[in-house]
Design a protein around this motif. Structure first.
Motif, PDB file in Angstrom:
ATOM      1  N   ILE A   1      36.928  -6.923  18.511  1.00  0.00           N
ATOM      2  CA  ILE A   1      36.756  -7.264  19.921  1.00  0.00           C
ATOM      3  C   ILE A   1      37.388  -8.629  20.189  1.00  0.00           C
ATOM      4  O   ILE A   1      37.013  -9.632  19.562  1.00  0.00           O
ATOM      5  CB  ILE A   1      35.268  -7.284  20.322  1.00  0.00           C
TER       6      ILE A   1
ATOM      7  N   THR B   1      25.582  -4.040  17.554  1.00  0.00           N
ATOM      8  CA  THR B   1      25.923  -5.346  17.007  1.00  0.00           C
ATOM      9  C   THR B   1      24.762  -5.826  16.155  1.00  0.00           C
ATOM     10  O   THR B   1      23.669  -5.257  16.180  1.00  0.00           O
ATOM     11  CB  THR B   1      26.229  -6.362  18.126  1.00  0.00           C
TER      12      THR B   1
ATOM     13  N   LEU C   1      33.615   0.016  27.219  1.00  0.00           N
ATOM     14  CA  LEU C   1      32.806  -0.938  26.462  1.00  0.00           C
ATOM     15  C   LEU C   1      31.963  -1.774  27.426  1.00  0.00           C
ATOM     16  O   LEU C   1      32.432  -2.163  28.490  1.00  0.00           O
ATOM     17  CB  LEU C   1      33.701  -1.890  25.665  1.00  0.00           C
ATOM     18  N   HIS C   2      30.754  -2.063  27.018  1.00  0.00           N
ATOM     19  CA  HIS C   2      29.891  -2.928  27.824  1.00  0.00           C
ATOM     20  C   HIS C   2      30.582  -4.275  28.021  1.00  0.00           C
ATOM     21  O   HIS C   2      31.206  -4.815  27.094  1.00  0.00           O
ATOM     22  CB  HIS C   2      28.558  -3.118  27.103  1.00  0.00           C
TER      23      HIS C   2
ATOM     24  N   GLU D   1      29.413  -7.130  28.157  1.00  0.00           N
ATOM     25  CA  GLU D   1      28.828  -8.194  27.341  1.00  0.00           C
ATOM     26  C   GLU D   1      28.980  -7.946  25.842  1.00  0.00           C
ATOM     27  O   GLU D   1      28.292  -8.582  25.032  1.00  0.00           O
ATOM     28  CB  GLU D   1      27.354  -8.380  27.706  1.00  0.00           C
ATOM     29  N   THR D   2      29.884  -7.058  25.464  1.00  0.00           N
ATOM     30  CA  THR D   2      30.135  -6.821  24.040  1.00  0.00           C
ATOM     31  C   THR D   2      30.579  -8.122  23.369  1.00  0.00           C
ATOM     32  O   THR D   2      31.506  -8.781  23.846  1.00  0.00           O
ATOM     33  CB  THR D   2      31.229  -5.756  23.858  1.00  0.00           C
TER      34      THR D   2
ATOM     35  N   ILE E   1      23.772  -2.051  22.091  1.00  0.00           N
ATOM     36  CA  ILE E   1      24.216  -2.608  23.368  1.00  0.00           C
ATOM     37  C   ILE E   1      24.326  -1.518  24.424  1.00  0.00           C
ATOM     38  O   ILE E   1      23.980  -1.707  25.582  1.00  0.00           O
ATOM     39  CB  ILE E   1      25.579  -3.298  23.200  1.00  0.00           C
ATOM     40  N   ASP E   2      24.828  -0.355  24.013  1.00  0.00           N
ATOM     41  CA  ASP E   2      25.035   0.760  24.941  1.00  0.00           C
ATOM     42  C   ASP E   2      25.013   2.047  24.134  1.00  0.00           C
ATOM     43  O   ASP E   2      25.234   2.037  22.907  1.00  0.00           O
ATOM     44  CB  ASP E   2      26.371   0.610  25.669  1.00  0.00           C
TER      45      ASP E   2
ATOM     46  N   LEU F   1      26.937   1.806  20.703  1.00  0.00           N
ATOM     47  CA  LEU F   1      27.672   0.568  20.496  1.00  0.00           C
ATOM     48  C   LEU F   1      26.665  -0.441  19.952  1.00  0.00           C
ATOM     49  O   LEU F   1      25.690  -0.777  20.615  1.00  0.00           O
ATOM     50  CB  LEU F   1      28.273   0.078  21.815  1.00  0.00           C
TER      51      LEU F   1
ATOM     52  N   PRO G   1      35.999  -6.676  25.766  1.00  0.00           N
ATOM     53  CA  PRO G   1      34.801  -6.280  26.508  1.00  0.00           C
ATOM     54  C   PRO G   1      35.175  -5.702  27.869  1.00  0.00           C
ATOM     55  O   PRO G   1      36.060  -6.199  28.560  1.00  0.00           O
ATOM     56  CB  PRO G   1      34.043  -7.604  26.669  1.00  0.00           C
TER      57      PRO G   1
ATOM     58  N   SER H   1      22.354  -7.151  28.571  1.00  0.00           N
ATOM     59  CA  SER H   1      22.515  -6.304  27.386  1.00  0.00           C
ATOM     60  C   SER H   1      21.412  -6.465  26.349  1.00  0.00           C
ATOM     61  O   SER H   1      21.342  -5.693  25.396  1.00  0.00           O
ATOM     62  CB  SER H   1      23.863  -6.591  26.721  1.00  0.00           C
TER      63      SER H   1
ATOM     64  N   VAL I   1      30.607  -5.886  15.482  1.00  0.00           N
ATOM     65  CA  VAL I   1      30.379  -4.812  16.454  1.00  0.00           C
ATOM     66  C   VAL I   1      30.924  -3.516  15.863  1.00  0.00           C
ATOM     67  O   VAL I   1      31.995  -3.512  15.262  1.00  0.00           O
ATOM     68  CB  VAL I   1      31.081  -5.115  17.798  1.00  0.00           C
TER      69      VAL I   1
END
Length: 247
Positions: A137, A55, A97-98, A100-101, A72-73, A53, A27, A176, A115
């Motif tokens: 991740i 999830t 990557l965010h 909070e991934t 997420i993004d 991105l 992340p 997120s 993800v």
């Protein structure tokens, strides 16, 4: 004309493929890719392309829990232009990557954390051909050390999933729209009088926040939280800190 009609329903249309430099990330890490657009059987105007991105999140509904995709993004690339039959374009792409991934590479009895990166073309009069790249991740050093501390204190990770919503504590909040829960259970029933612990991590650039939900046999549920500075990650200190919080 017939080829254009086929292209409008996705047959013989342009296709996109995002080739990641690596699918193994943490992340907040910067990643690089080459986006390859291959023309179809007819000339097509590419208005742009979108990357997301994504999830899978658990949602609590009136009829019970269900899973749905959550973005997420996202990023957009424009001014791609027209692709002629047989033409191929490569577009370099870099993003972060965010923070909070959710983590996917964890040793849980039941791991429902996934993800991926999804790429789609914005094509005039055509369906949206998409490319999906699953990502691996890994936890950052602070999260990894915290999980080691849980192991040392006699807890086992039994389940991991991602839930829709936001976390809020006295000194931090998630942004997120989803959060990961790691469910731990004690190896010994009498350990601290705890039946279950659920952890959620909210990483930032230089620190990681942890929200801890405690399910105690005699005192019911409760919440505690702490923050780990990334330049002060120490397994022994985390074990001591956790013991004080759990007793």
């Amino acid at each position: 004309m017939f080829k254009k009609i086929l292209a409008s329903i996705g047959i013989g249309a342009a296709k996109v493929d995002t080739v990641l430099e690596t699918e193994h990330l943490q992340p907040g890490q910067i990643f690089n890719a080459q986006i390859v657009i291959t023309a179809g059987d007819v000339s097509q105007e590419i208005a742009g392309l979108d990357l997301a991105l994504v999830t899978k999140v658990k949602v609590e509904g009136e009829d019970g829990a269900y899973f749905t995709n959550h973005i997420i993004d996202k990023w957009r690339i424009t001014d791609i232009g027209t692709l002629e039959p047989g033409e191929q374009k490569q577009i370099p792409f870099e993003a972060r990557l965010h923070s909070e991934t959710p983590i996917t590479e964890i040793n849980a009895g039941s791991n429902q954390s996934h993800v991926w990166l999804e790429t789609g073309l914005d094509i005039d009069l055509a369906l949206d051909p998409t490319d999906k790249d699953h990502l691996h991740i890994y936890p950052n050093d602070a999260v990894n050390t915290f999980m080691q501390a849980m192991d040392k204190l006699g807890f086992s990770l039994v389940k991991a999933d991602v839930e829709k919503g936001f976390l809020r504590a006295s000194t931090f909040a998630s942004v997120s729209g989803c959060y990961q829960e790691l469910e731990y259970r004690p190896n010994s029933r009498s350990l601290f009088g705890l039946k279950e612990i659920e952890l959620s991590f909210v990483p930032e650039a230089h620190k990681t926040h942890v929200l801890i939900e405690l399910d105690r046999a005699f005192r019911g549920d409760g919440y505690v939280d702490l923050t780990i500075e990334h330049d002060h990650v120490n397994l022994s200190q985390l074990c001591d800190q956790l013991e004080r919080l759990l007793t």
